[in-house]
Scaffold this active site. Structure first.
Site, PDB file in Angstrom:
ATOM      1  N   ASN A   9      73.424  46.935 -31.877  1.00 52.42           N
ATOM      2  CA  ASN A   9      72.577  47.937 -31.223  1.00 52.42           C
ATOM      3  C   ASN A   9      71.378  48.147 -32.135  1.00 52.42           C
ATOM      4  O   ASN A   9      71.468  48.841 -33.139  1.00 52.42           O
ATOM      5  CB  ASN A   9      73.384  49.232 -31.036  1.00 52.42           C
ATOM      6  CG  ASN A   9      72.607  50.307 -30.304  1.00 52.42           C
ATOM      7  OD1 ASN A   9      71.394  50.217 -30.135  1.00 52.42           O
ATOM      8  ND2 ASN A   9      73.325  51.342 -29.885  1.00 52.42           N
ATOM      9  N   HIS A 181      70.630  54.923 -20.782  1.00 53.32           N
ATOM     10  CA  HIS A 181      71.930  55.361 -21.324  1.00 53.32           C
ATOM     11  C   HIS A 181      73.077  54.943 -20.406  1.00 53.32           C
ATOM     12  O   HIS A 181      74.157  55.537 -20.420  1.00 53.32           O
ATOM     13  CB  HIS A 181      71.972  56.895 -21.544  1.00 53.32           C
ATOM     14  CG  HIS A 181      71.072  57.358 -22.656  1.00 53.32           C
ATOM     15  ND1 HIS A 181      70.224  58.426 -22.517  1.00 53.32           N
ATOM     16  CD2 HIS A 181      70.898  56.887 -23.911  1.00 53.32           C
ATOM     17  CE1 HIS A 181      69.539  58.601 -23.650  1.00 53.32           C
ATOM     18  NE2 HIS A 181      69.947  57.670 -24.510  1.00 53.32           N
ATOM     19  N   ALA A 212      69.881  61.415 -30.006  1.00 58.13           N
ATOM     20  CA  ALA A 212      68.484  61.371 -30.436  1.00 58.13           C
ATOM     21  C   ALA A 212      67.607  61.173 -29.201  1.00 58.13           C
ATOM     22  O   ALA A 212      66.609  61.859 -29.007  1.00 58.13           O
ATOM     23  CB  ALA A 212      68.294  60.241 -31.426  1.00 58.13           C
ATOM     24  N   ARG A 242      60.782  62.766 -28.590  1.00 54.08           N
ATOM     25  CA  ARG A 242      60.091  62.410 -27.336  1.00 54.08           C
ATOM     26  C   ARG A 242      59.913  63.648 -26.458  1.00 54.08           C
ATOM     27  O   ARG A 242      60.766  64.540 -26.452  1.00 54.08           O
ATOM     28  CB  ARG A 242      60.902  61.364 -26.564  1.00 54.08           C
ATOM     29  CG  ARG A 242      60.827  59.979 -27.152  1.00 54.08           C
ATOM     30  CD  ARG A 242      61.809  59.030 -26.480  1.00 54.08           C
ATOM     31  NE  ARG A 242      62.919  58.714 -27.347  1.00 54.08           N
ATOM     32  CZ  ARG A 242      64.016  58.069 -26.967  1.00 54.08           C
ATOM     33  NH1 ARG A 242      64.147  57.676 -25.715  1.00 54.08           N
ATOM     34  NH2 ARG A 242      64.979  57.816 -27.835  1.00 54.08           N
ATOM     35  N   MET A 285      68.923  67.955 -34.732  1.00 51.56           N
ATOM     36  CA  MET A 285      69.456  69.236 -34.264  1.00 51.56           C
ATOM     37  C   MET A 285      70.218  69.968 -35.373  1.00 51.56           C
ATOM     38  O   MET A 285      70.197  71.193 -35.439  1.00 51.56           O
ATOM     39  CB  MET A 285      70.349  68.991 -33.041  1.00 51.56           C
ATOM     40  CG  MET A 285      70.854  70.246 -32.396  1.00 51.56           C
ATOM     41  SD  MET A 285      69.537  71.363 -31.875  1.00 51.56           S
ATOM     42  CE  MET A 285      69.122  70.707 -30.268  1.00 51.56           C
ATOM     43  N   ARG A 286      70.886  69.222 -36.274  1.00 60.50           N
ATOM     44  CA  ARG A 286      71.632  69.885 -37.363  1.00 60.50           C
ATOM     45  C   ARG A 286      70.696  70.722 -38.218  1.00 60.50           C
ATOM     46  O   ARG A 286      70.991  71.856 -38.574  1.00 60.50           O
ATOM     47  CB  ARG A 286      72.320  68.841 -38.256  1.00 60.50           C
ATOM     48  CG  ARG A 286      73.543  68.248 -37.625  1.00 60.50           C
ATOM     49  CD  ARG A 286      73.983  67.012 -38.359  1.00 60.50           C
ATOM     50  NE  ARG A 286      73.020  65.919 -38.149  1.00 60.50           N
ATOM     51  CZ  ARG A 286      73.294  64.640 -38.275  1.00 60.50           C
ATOM     52  NH1 ARG A 286      74.484  64.273 -38.668  1.00 60.50           N
ATOM     53  NH2 ARG A 286      72.393  63.723 -38.034  1.00 60.50           N
ATOM     54  N   ILE A 330      74.697  65.281 -30.117  1.00 64.65           N
ATOM     55  CA  ILE A 330      74.587  66.732 -29.941  1.00 64.65           C
ATOM     56  C   ILE A 330      75.666  67.231 -28.973  1.00 64.65           C
ATOM     57  O   ILE A 330      76.323  68.247 -29.229  1.00 64.65           O
ATOM     58  CB  ILE A 330      73.169  67.102 -29.435  1.00 64.65           C
ATOM     59  CG1 ILE A 330      72.118  66.681 -30.464  1.00 64.65           C
ATOM     60  CG2 ILE A 330      73.076  68.585 -29.104  1.00 64.65           C
ATOM     61  CD1 ILE A 330      70.663  66.831 -29.988  1.00 64.65           C
ATOM     62  N   GLU A 382      79.589  53.497 -26.815  1.00 60.99           N
ATOM     63  CA  GLU A 382      78.767  52.417 -26.254  1.00 60.99           C
ATOM     64  C   GLU A 382      79.202  51.060 -26.805  1.00 60.99           C
ATOM     65  O   GLU A 382      79.204  50.059 -26.080  1.00 60.99           O
ATOM     66  CB  GLU A 382      77.282  52.672 -26.579  1.00 60.99           C
ATOM     67  CG  GLU A 382      76.699  53.848 -25.805  1.00 60.99           C
ATOM     68  CD  GLU A 382      75.402  54.380 -26.409  1.00 60.99           C
ATOM     69  OE1 GLU A 382      75.452  54.919 -27.539  1.00 60.99           O
ATOM     70  OE2 GLU A 382      74.360  54.279 -25.769  1.00 60.99           O
TER      71      GLU A 382
END
Ligand SMILES: Nc1ncnc2c1ncn2[C@@H]1O[C@H](COP(=O)(O)OP(=O)(O)O)[C@@H](O)[C@H]1O
Ligand SMILES: CC(=O)OP(=O)(O)O
Ligand SMILES: [Mg+2]
Length: 400
Positions: A9, A181, A212, A242, A285-286, A330, A382
Site C-alpha cells: 500500500n 476506500h 487520514a 484535505r 487527530m491525536r 479515528i 485493507e
C-alpha cells in the site's frame, strides 16, 4: 519451499506492506508480519511487527531514499528473513481505477498505462502505487502482480448517485463520482453478518471510514448505494489535510482573483487544508484532541459537523438507517469523536452506550439497547482484503 503473498500500500510518504501465508485463503491468522517504510524522502524508517505487534525489525534507510529504494530494501529484507519462502504474488492497493476496473486485475504493461492515466485524479496515491508496481516488476519480472481498487466496490452505484449536474458530454467522458476506500468498505461488508448479525447486514448501514483520508458509504444489503468521495479523493468529509466538499466557486476565485497556479491550488486542497489548515496545528487527530488551543477545538468541531451532515444525506439516500459503523484510525481509536458524532445523530434515534464506547477494544456494539440505530465499531483490514483478492485471482500464486 512454501509460498507467501505480499501486500503493498504505497502512499505519498510511506510504503506499507504485509506478508501472508499463501497455502490457503488468508485470514488474520495467516498474517506473518506487517510494517512499512515511512518518512520517504527524509529519513526513512523501516519497521516490521509480527501478528501480535512485537517488533521484528527496525532500521533507518539512508537519508533521502525514495520509493524505489524502499521497495528494494523491503524485498531484500523479506528474502533475507524468509529464505525458504517464495513470494508467490503481490497485491497492490490502487486508489483509482476509474470506470475501467470493477474487480482486481492482473497487472501487465497495458494495465500500468491505464493506471498511469488516473494519476491526475489521485495525486497523493496513484503515482506511488505505479512506482511500486514498476519497481517490483524490475526486481522480479515474473512475479504475478495484482491491482486491487478502492473504486471497485462502488462500481455498481446507482447512476444517479454518480452524476454531477454537469453537461452530459462531460459525464460521458468520465467526469463523475467514483468513490474510494472501497477495499475497506468491502472488508467491513464481509464482516457485517458475523459481527453485527444478518439482519443488519441485509439492512441500511452507513460506514464511516475515518482515517487520514476519510469518507462515508451508504450500503444496502452490503452493496454501496451512495458515498461521499467523488471524482477524486478530495470530496466529502473534512480530512487530515484535505478540504472535503468545497464550493467550486472558491477554486475559481483563487485562480482568477488571487492568481494562484493550478499546482498551488492542488497543494492547498490536498495538503494544507482539513484538520491541518483549520487548526494551523496538526493533521493528526491525536494531537488535536490533546491540545487546549481553541483552534484545535474548532477543527474538531468542523470535522464532527461535516460527518453529521454527511450522515443525514446518506441516511436520506438509504431511506432510513439501521446501523452506523465506525472504522479506520479515528473511527477505531477516538471514542471522543464517536461520542460527538453520535450525540449529533440523536435526531436519527442514535443513543450511545457511553461505557461501551469508552472501553471498547476491537470490534463491538457501542449503542445502548434503546437506540433505534445500532452503532458498531469494526476495525478495518485493507491488507487482508487485498490478500484475499489476490489469492482468489491467482489461486494462491498458481496463475490460472
Ligand atoms: N488513538 C487515536 N486517537 C485519535 N486519532 C487517532 C488515534 N490513532 C490514530 N488516529 C488518527 O488516525 C489517522 C490515521 O488513520 P489510518 O486509518 O491509519 O490512516 P491511513 O491508513 O489513511 O494512513 C491519524 O492521522 C490520526 O489522526
Ligand atoms: C482514498 C484515500 O483517501 O485514501 P487514504 O485514506 O489512504 O489517504
Ligand atoms: Mg488508509
Amino acid at each position: 519451499m512454501s509460498d507467501i503473498l505480499l501486500v503493498l500500500n504505497a502512499g505519498s510518504s510511506s510504503i506499507k506492506f504485509a506478508l501472508y501465508e499463501a497455502h490457503t485463503e488468508p485470514t488474520q491468522d495467516h498474517l506473518i508480519c506487517e510494517g512499512g517504510i515511512g518518512s520517504l524522502g527524509h529519513c526513512p524508517h523501516h519497521k516490521v511487527v509480527d501478528r501480535h505487534g512485537a517488533t521484528v525489525h527496525e532500521a533507518y534507510l539512508p537519508e533521502g531514499a525514495g520509493h524505489d529504494d524502499a521497495i528494494a530494501a523491503l524485498i531484500g529484507w523479506i528474502e533475507q528473513r524468509f529464505p525458504d519462502q517464495r513470494i508467490a504474488a503481490a497485491g497492490h492497493r490502487v486508489v483509482h481505477g476509474g470506470d475501467l476496473f470493477d474487480a482486481p486485475a492482473h497487472i501487465d504493461a497495458g494495465v500500468i498505462e491505464q493506471l498511469r492515466s488516473f494519476i491526475p485524479l489521485a495525486p497523493l496515491h496513484q503515482p506511488h502505487s505505479v512506482a511500486a508496481i514498476e519497481a517490483l516488476a524490475k526486481l522480479h519480472p515474473k512475479l504475478p502482480q495484482v491491482a486491487c481498487f478502492d473504486t471497485a466496490f462502488h462500481h455498481h452505484l446507482p447512476p444517479v448517485a454518480t452524476w454531477f449536474a454537469l453537461p452530459r458530454e462531460l459525464t460521458a467522458q468520465g467526469v463523475r463520482r467514483y468513490g474510494f476506500h472501497g477495499i475497506s468498505y468491502e472488508y467491513i461488508a464481509s464482516q457485517l453478518p458475523t459481527v453485527a448479525g444478518q439482519e443488519i447486514a441485509d439492512g441500511r448501514v452507513v460506514v464511516g471510514h475515518l482515517g487520514a483520508g476519510a469518507s462515508m458509504c451508504a450500503m444496502h444489503a452490503r452493496k454501496s448505494i451512495a458515498t461521499s468521495m467523488g471524482f477524486t479523493a478530495l470530496d466529502g468529509l473534512m480530512m487530515g489535510s484535505r478540504t472535503g466538499v468545497l464550493d467550486p466557486g472558491v477554486v475559481l476565485y483563487l485562480l482568477q482573483q488571487k492568481g494562484m497556479t493550478p499546482d498551488a491550488i492542488s497543494d492547498l486542497l490536498y495538503r494544507q487544508s482539513g484538520l491541518l489548515g483549520v487548526s494551523s496545528i496538526s493533521d493528526d487527530m491525536r494531537t488535536l484532541l490533546a491540545s487546549d488551543d481553541p483552534r484545535a477545538e474548532e477543527a474538531i468541531a468542523l470535522f464532527v459537523y461535516r460527518i453529521g451532515r454527511e450522515l443525514g444525506s446518506l441516511a436520506a439516500a438509504l431511506g432510513g438507517l439501521d446501523a452506523l459503523v465506525f472504522t479506520a484510525g479515528i473511527g477505531e481509536r477516538a471514542p471522543e469523536i464517536r461520542r460527538r458524532v453520535c450525540a449529533q445523530a440523536a435526531w436519527l434515534g442514535v443513543v450511545l452506550d457511553g461505557h461501551a464506547n469508552a472501553n471498547l477494544s476491537g470490534a463491538g456494539r457501542i449503542s445502548s439497547d434503546e437506540s433505534k440505530v445500532a452503532v458498531w465499531v469494526i476495525p478495518t483490514d485493507e491488507d487482508l482484503m487485498i490478500a484475499c483478492q489476490v489469492w482468489r485471482l491467482v489461486d494462491g500464486g498458481r496463475p490460472a
